[in-house]
Design a protein around this motif. Structure first.
Motif, PDB file in Angstrom:
ATOM      1  N   ALA A 117      44.166 -19.491  21.163  1.00 47.53           N
ATOM      2  CA  ALA A 117      44.960 -18.587  20.331  1.00 47.53           C
ATOM      3  C   ALA A 117      44.183 -17.290  20.156  1.00 47.53           C
ATOM      4  CB  ALA A 117      45.255 -19.224  18.973  1.00 47.53           C
ATOM      5  N   VAL A 118      44.802 -16.181  20.491  1.00 45.59           N
ATOM      6  CA  VAL A 118      44.159 -14.866  20.406  1.00 45.59           C
ATOM      7  C   VAL A 118      45.022 -13.970  19.531  1.00 45.59           C
ATOM      8  CG1 VAL A 118      43.392 -12.829  21.690  1.00 45.59           C
ATOM      9  CG2 VAL A 118      43.123 -15.114  22.702  1.00 45.59           C
ATOM     10  N   HIS A 119      44.386 -13.308  18.570  1.00 47.35           N
ATOM     11  CA  HIS A 119      45.074 -12.272  17.793  1.00 47.35           C
ATOM     12  C   HIS A 119      44.249 -11.006  17.869  1.00 47.35           C
ATOM     13  CE1 HIS A 119      45.997  -9.940  14.048  1.00 47.35           C
ATOM     14  NE2 HIS A 119      47.176 -10.048  14.625  1.00 47.35           N
ATOM     15  N   VAL A 120      44.889  -9.928  18.275  1.00 51.68           N
ATOM     16  CA  VAL A 120      44.227  -8.632  18.358  1.00 51.68           C
ATOM     17  C   VAL A 120      44.860  -7.736  17.300  1.00 51.68           C
ATOM     18  CG1 VAL A 120      43.476  -6.763  19.861  1.00 51.68           C
ATOM     19  CG2 VAL A 120      43.983  -9.005  20.844  1.00 51.68           C
ATOM     20  N   GLY A 121      44.056  -7.340  16.305  1.00 53.51           N
ATOM     21  CA  GLY A 121      44.565  -6.564  15.187  1.00 53.51           C
ATOM     22  C   GLY A 121      44.799  -5.102  15.531  1.00 53.51           C
ATOM     23  N   SER A 156      48.888  -6.829  17.591  1.00 52.98           N
ATOM     24  CA  SER A 156      49.440  -6.009  16.519  1.00 52.98           C
ATOM     25  C   SER A 156      49.723  -4.598  17.034  1.00 52.98           C
ATOM     26  CB  SER A 156      48.445  -5.947  15.358  1.00 52.98           C
ATOM     27  OG  SER A 156      48.202  -7.230  14.823  1.00 52.98           O
ATOM     28  N   PRO A 157      50.413  -3.770  16.250  1.00 48.78           N
ATOM     29  CA  PRO A 157      50.648  -2.383  16.663  1.00 48.78           C
ATOM     30  C   PRO A 157      49.342  -1.664  17.007  1.00 48.78           C
ATOM     31  CG  PRO A 157      52.009  -2.906  14.770  1.00 48.78           C
ATOM     32  CD  PRO A 157      51.087  -4.087  14.971  1.00 48.78           C
ATOM     33  N   GLN A 158      49.353  -0.955  18.102  1.00 50.13           N
ATOM     34  CA  GLN A 158      48.225  -0.156  18.590  1.00 50.13           C
ATOM     35  C   GLN A 158      47.051  -1.015  19.066  1.00 50.13           C
ATOM     36  OE1 GLN A 158      49.383   2.851  18.855  1.00 50.13           O
ATOM     37  NE2 GLN A 158      51.112   2.216  17.579  1.00 50.13           N
ATOM     38  N   ALA A 159      47.262  -2.292  19.265  1.00 46.57           N
ATOM     39  CA  ALA A 159      46.210  -3.163  19.812  1.00 46.57           C
ATOM     40  C   ALA A 159      46.248  -3.116  21.333  1.00 46.57           C
ATOM     41  CB  ALA A 159      46.404  -4.593  19.322  1.00 46.57           C
ATOM     42  N   ARG A 160      45.101  -3.451  21.929  1.00 47.00           N
ATOM     43  CA  ARG A 160      45.001  -3.534  23.380  1.00 47.00           C
ATOM     44  C   ARG A 160      44.303  -4.837  23.771  1.00 47.00           C
ATOM     45  NH1 ARG A 160      42.708   2.559  24.805  1.00 47.00           N
ATOM     46  NH2 ARG A 160      44.644   3.703  24.362  1.00 47.00           N
ATOM     47  N   PHE A 214      52.333 -13.969  25.680  1.00 48.64           N
ATOM     48  CA  PHE A 214      51.780 -12.747  25.107  1.00 48.64           C
ATOM     49  C   PHE A 214      52.862 -12.072  24.258  1.00 48.64           C
ATOM     50  CE2 PHE A 214      49.736 -13.617  29.153  1.00 48.64           C
ATOM     51  CZ  PHE A 214      48.385 -13.542  28.834  1.00 48.64           C
ATOM     52  N   GLU A 215      52.595 -11.938  22.976  1.00 52.88           N
ATOM     53  CA  GLU A 215      53.539 -11.336  22.044  1.00 52.88           C
ATOM     54  C   GLU A 215      53.007  -9.965  21.634  1.00 52.88           C
ATOM     55  OE1 GLU A 215      54.011 -14.086  18.837  1.00 52.88           O
ATOM     56  OE2 GLU A 215      54.537 -15.759  20.162  1.00 52.88           O
ATOM     57  N   LEU A 216      53.718  -8.913  22.012  1.00 51.61           N
ATOM     58  CA  LEU A 216      53.254  -7.544  21.814  1.00 51.61           C
ATOM     59  C   LEU A 216      54.124  -6.828  20.786  1.00 51.61           C
ATOM     60  CD1 LEU A 216      52.021  -8.388  24.610  1.00 51.61           C
ATOM     61  CD2 LEU A 216      52.246  -5.992  25.288  1.00 51.61           C
ATOM     62  N   ALA A 217      53.497  -6.366  19.709  1.00 53.08           N
ATOM     63  CA  ALA A 217      54.210  -5.560  18.715  1.00 53.08           C
ATOM     64  C   ALA A 217      54.414  -4.146  19.268  1.00 53.08           C
ATOM     65  CB  ALA A 217      53.399  -5.503  17.418  1.00 53.08           C
ATOM     66  N   PRO A 218      55.354  -3.376  18.717  1.00 51.04           N
ATOM     67  CA  PRO A 218      55.525  -1.991  19.154  1.00 51.04           C
ATOM     68  C   PRO A 218      54.207  -1.219  19.072  1.00 51.04           C
ATOM     69  CG  PRO A 218      57.354  -2.642  17.763  1.00 51.04           C
ATOM     70  CD  PRO A 218      56.352  -3.761  17.703  1.00 51.04           C
ATOM     71  N   GLY A 219      53.891  -0.521  20.142  1.00 51.80           N
ATOM     72  CA  GLY A 219      52.641   0.233  20.200  1.00 51.80           C
ATOM     73  C   GLY A 219      51.496  -0.522  20.823  1.00 51.80           C
ATOM     74  N   ALA A 220      51.615  -1.847  20.968  1.00 56.08           N
ATOM     75  CA  ALA A 220      50.574  -2.637  21.620  1.00 56.08           C
ATOM     76  C   ALA A 220      50.730  -2.555  23.142  1.00 56.08           C
ATOM     77  CB  ALA A 220      50.647  -4.081  21.166  1.00 56.08           C
ATOM     78  N   GLU A 221      49.612  -2.676  23.851  1.00 57.83           N
ATOM     79  CA  GLU A 221      49.631  -2.648  25.316  1.00 57.83           C
ATOM     80  C   GLU A 221      48.605  -3.637  25.848  1.00 57.83           C
ATOM     81  OE1 GLU A 221      51.050   1.833  26.506  1.00 57.83           O
ATOM     82  OE2 GLU A 221      48.905   1.519  26.152  1.00 57.83           O
ATOM     83  N   MET A 222      48.850  -4.102  27.069  1.00 56.42           N
ATOM     84  CA  MET A 222      47.901  -5.023  27.690  1.00 56.42           C
ATOM     85  C   MET A 222      47.929  -4.884  29.200  1.00 56.42           C
ATOM     86  SD  MET A 222      49.586  -8.854  27.863  1.00 56.42           S
ATOM     87  CE  MET A 222      48.111  -9.364  28.767  1.00 56.42           C
ATOM     88  N   ILE A 223      46.818  -5.300  29.803  1.00 57.08           N
ATOM     89  CA  ILE A 223      46.720  -5.530  31.242  1.00 57.08           C
ATOM     90  C   ILE A 223      46.371  -6.995  31.409  1.00 57.08           C
ATOM     91  CG2 ILE A 223      45.563  -4.962  33.402  1.00 57.08           C
ATOM     92  CD1 ILE A 223      44.782  -2.261  32.174  1.00 57.08           C
ATOM     93  N   GLY A 224      47.119  -7.697  32.242  1.00 55.14           N
ATOM     94  CA  GLY A 224      46.827  -9.099  32.492  1.00 55.14           C
ATOM     95  C   GLY A 224      46.953  -9.425  33.962  1.00 55.14           C
ATOM     96  N   TRP A 225      46.297 -10.498  34.345  1.00 51.75           N
ATOM     97  CA  TRP A 225      46.485 -10.974  35.715  1.00 51.75           C
ATOM     98  C   TRP A 225      46.344 -12.476  35.771  1.00 51.75           C
ATOM     99  CZ3 TRP A 225      41.739  -7.738  37.530  1.00 51.75           C
ATOM    100  CH2 TRP A 225      40.545  -8.468  37.445  1.00 51.75           C
ATOM    101  N   ASP A 226      46.868 -13.052  36.852  1.00 53.18           N
ATOM    102  CA  ASP A 226      46.746 -14.474  37.133  1.00 53.18           C
ATOM    103  C   ASP A 226      46.584 -14.628  38.638  1.00 53.18           C
ATOM    104  OD1 ASP A 226      47.246 -17.424  36.104  1.00 53.18           O
ATOM    105  OD2 ASP A 226      48.381 -17.173  37.968  1.00 53.18           O
TER     106      ASP A 226
END
Length: 279
Positions: free
Chosen positions: A62-66, A98-102, A124-136
């Protein structure tokens, strides 16, 4: 009885640093927090000391990015789903931004051994303003060791709720699986499939979306896998790249090149490859 592992990572921004509180139970943990590119980005190496996942094991992450926090998570080596005597091996990741998290979710390859019975779910649950790069990066069997994927099953799901849901089940005993893996309309005889994505909690600006696509296409054109790779914007909040390969190394090299380009285009950050990738 299998071995159950739980790991919770809570990242928060305490200016100017991204800090983390972690809690683990069982054979799953992270090494010390690293800040090789400055205090704002926290790098973590996720380790599983047993070295592989066998039937009956279950790993929950479980990961949470504030808000304003930025986390990069990778692994020191391949995630290995070994042959099973009958029980299913499972790994489940739920990451909330969270918003503005990466978040950068960048594990090394996953190897599904012949005879495995395994499940790998990523959400991956992204709030408005959040962004991510992922790979598999998924490899079936060990073809270099003459151990093809001819028994067992592997189920994988990647989900960005409301944006993208991808679920596939490869059952080696199902004749349709052989057709999928060998057909030019499927895996075309390759046994490595790489998927990479840029995800956003809100619609990307058209100029940013095109810049991400162009950057990925330039990397693909320079890659020996250019005839087996492609990138598309499947949703206004998502860009997805895929490639097939016979071995993991060229696929990993393409992913790393696109990651570096996307970091620069999307966030104005130079690439800072985790040191563990070189060991």
């Amino acid at each position: 009885m299998g071995w159950h592992g739980h790991l919770t990572l809570n990242y928060r921004h305490e200016a100017p640093r991204t800090v983390v509180h972690d809690r683990h139970d069982g054979p799953l943990r992270v090494l010390a927090s690293l800040h090789p590119e400055g205090p704002g980005v926290c790098h973590h190496v996720l380790v599983h000391p047993p070295g592989g996942i066998v039937g009956g094991d279950r790993l929950d992450i479980a990961v949470h990015v504030g808000p304003q926090a930025h986390a990069l998570i990778t692994t020191p080596g391949a995630t290995r789903f070994y042959r099973s005597a009958g029980d299913t091996a499972e790994q489940h990741l739920v990451a909330r931004l969270s918003p503005q998290a990466r978040l950068e979710w960048l594990p090394l390859e996953t190897i599904a051994y012949s005879g495995t019975r395994s499940v790998n779910h990523l959400r991956f649950e992204l709030a408005p303003g959040a962004e991510m790069i992922g790979w598999d990066l998924l490899a079936l069997g060990l073809p270099a060791s003459n151990e093809p994927f001819v028994q067992g099953s592997f189920e994988q799901q990647i989900e960005l709720p409301g944006v993208w849901l991808e679920r596939g089940v490869l059952d080696a005993q199902d004749p349709h699986t052989a057709r999928l893996l060998d057909s030019p309309l499927g895996w075309n005889g390759r046994r490595v499939l790489a998927t990479m994505w840029w995800g956003s909690g809100e619609a990307l600006a058209p100029a940013q979306r095109e810049a991400l696509l162009d950057a990925a296409r330039q990397c693909i054109e320079a890659s020996p896998l250019r005839d087996q790779a492609g990138v598309t914007a499947a949703d206004e909040r998502l860009v997805v790249l895929r490639t097939l390969a016979e071995r993991t190394e060229p696929a990993q090299a393409l992913l790393a090149a696109v990651w570096a380009a996307w970091r620069e285009v999307g966030w104005g950050l130079p690439a800072c490859p985790p040191r563990v990738w070189k060991t």
